[in-house]
Design an enzyme around this catalytic site. Structure first.
Site, PDB file in Angstrom:
ATOM      1  N   ASP A 129       0.793  -1.226   0.000  1.00 31.03           N
ATOM      2  CA  ASP A 129       0.000   0.000   0.000  1.00 31.03           C
ATOM      3  C   ASP A 129       0.831   1.284   0.000  1.00 31.03           C
ATOM      4  O   ASP A 129       0.689   2.126  -0.881  1.00 31.03           O
ATOM      5  CB  ASP A 129      -0.975  -0.012   1.184  1.00 31.03           C
ATOM      6  CG  ASP A 129      -2.007   1.092   1.107  1.00 31.03           C
ATOM      7  OD1 ASP A 129      -2.338   1.498  -0.014  1.00 31.03           O
ATOM      8  OD2 ASP A 129      -2.483   1.545   2.154  1.00 31.03           O
ATOM      9  N   CYS A 151     -13.177  11.959  -3.290  1.00 26.54           N
ATOM     10  CA  CYS A 151     -13.525  10.649  -2.736  1.00 26.54           C
ATOM     11  C   CYS A 151     -13.778  10.742  -1.234  1.00 26.54           C
ATOM     12  O   CYS A 151     -12.957  11.277  -0.487  1.00 26.54           O
ATOM     13  CB  CYS A 151     -12.388   9.668  -3.024  1.00 26.54           C
ATOM     14  SG  CYS A 151     -12.645   8.024  -2.352  1.00 26.54           S
TER      15      CYS A 151
END
Length: 377
Positions: free
Chosen positions: A134, A214
């Site tokens: 990630d 988002c």
């Protein structure tokens, strides 16, 4: 050593250490992703959390000397709680996204990748491996897609046939010439549900995300949340699952394969009002083990205040007045003032009027005025 046979041994070993899916790809540049990232940057769609150097995100040879393959792994996480807690009047609750329900997945995947590295180097000592999860430079999704883990959905998630998009991803660059697997063909077809229901319109088109809009990104910011997004937040404290929950490929997908990923309901869906006054030590003890705590308590507290406004929770008025008048942080005081206006009532009105006379901060005063305007309309 027979590299074809060894690849199979790696696959078999991965199953014994809690890796649910594994794929292999070459270490060549991710050209398609590079073009996508250039477009994203040109439109200012990036979140700011990612590696700023696009070349490092798509070129494994910049991260390791003479890479020859990349191993991609996926670990499935639950989509439902075994023990459910209910949000009700006077005991309203917020929600962390599913990817933050159990132990921080960064630690989980790093542990599994470390075991995989040790397995490989025990058999081929000269092998060089570099793992990341990630926060590494490479785009996990691009690696997973090319390694055949799943296809890249319109919701910007990797969707696997077995587990839907409820998977964590990690990868390992290696110096070994593993045979690459076949990428999986896109199966989204004409379905556009995730794009259509995105709360803020952050999915510009299938596979392209404006991270600045988002909700998952917005919940992690630390400043005042732009007003047009506050009511979109609902009761979300960290992250957003909407584009996953509406995905037909996720219907019926709920896997409880790893004990450390099981959510504690009181952490995954905590009571909102206690969050307003939680101390640093208590926050770290309760929420520190989950990935959603990485930005600290301030964004969570701000989002909890917005959630109380979403519920119009009149039982929280006294707490919000205390926050508005006593919290040392302007973002928290101002958001509480806005929330009091949304909840309304005589007590809120009186408190806002008094706060307007006493507040000195130039960012908080407009929030108090907004709160008053909601009630005085």
């Amino acid at each position: 050593m027979d590299i074809v046979q060894f690849k199979q041994e790696v696959i078999e070993y991965s199953k014994t250490i809690g890796i649910d899916k594994i794929g292999f790809t070459s270490a060549s540049t991710f050209d398609e992703m590079k073009n996508r990232l250039i477009r994203q940057q040109a439109h200012h769609y990036q979140s700011g959390f990612e590696e700023p150097d696009i070349e490092k995100r798509v070129n494994p040879s910049l991260l390791m000397d003479k890479p020859r393959s990349i191993i991609s792994i996926a670990v499935a996480y639950p989509s439902k709680m075994k023990v459910r807690v209910v949000s009700k009047r006077g005991e309203r609750r917020g929600i962390f996204c599913r990817a933050s329900w159990g132990k921080d997945y960064h630690h989980i995947l790093r542990e599994r990748l470390q075991k995989l590295e040790e397995f490989i180097q025990a058999r081929i000592p000269e092998a060089i491996c570099k793992s990341m999860v990630d926060t590494g430079e490479l785009v996990d999704r691009a690696v997973a897609q090319r390694a055949g883990i799943g296809w890249s959905g319109k919701n910007c998630s990797i969707i696997t046939p077995e587990f839907g998009s409820y998977v964590y991803l990690g990868e390992m660059i290696t110096s070994l010439p593993f045979e690459p697997d076949e990428p999986m063909e896109d199966r989204c077809g004409s379905c556009n549900k995730c794009v259509d229901v995105c709360p803020t319109g952050a999915l510009i088109q299938g596979g392209q995300l404006d991270a600045q809009k988002c909700v998952a990104f917005l919940t992690q910011t630390k400043g005042f949340l732009a007003e047009q997004y506050r009511e979109k937040l609902g009761n979300r404290l960290y992250g957003c699952d909407t584009c996953q929950t509406v995905c037909p490929e996720n219907k019926g997908k709920d896997f409880h394969l790893h004990k450390e990923m099981e959510p504690d309901p009181e952490v995954a869906k905590p009571l909102l009002r206690p969050l307003l006054f939680i101390g640093n030590r208590e926050f770290k003890e309760k929420f520190g083990p989950v990935s959603g705590s990485w930005r600290g308590k301030k964004p969570i507290q701000r989002n909890a205040i917005i959630a109380l406004a979403h519920y119009k929770d009149e039982t929280a008025v006294d707490d919000l007045i205390k926050v508005m008048t006593e919290d040392p942080r302007p973002v928290i005081r101002g958001t509480a003032a806005w929330a009091l206006g949304k909840i309304g009532g005589e007590e809120s009105l009186a408190a806002l009027k008094q706060a307007l006379q006493q507040e000195k901060d130039g960012e908080v005063i407009p929030e108090i005025e907004k709160g008053l305007s909601f009630i005085e309309q």
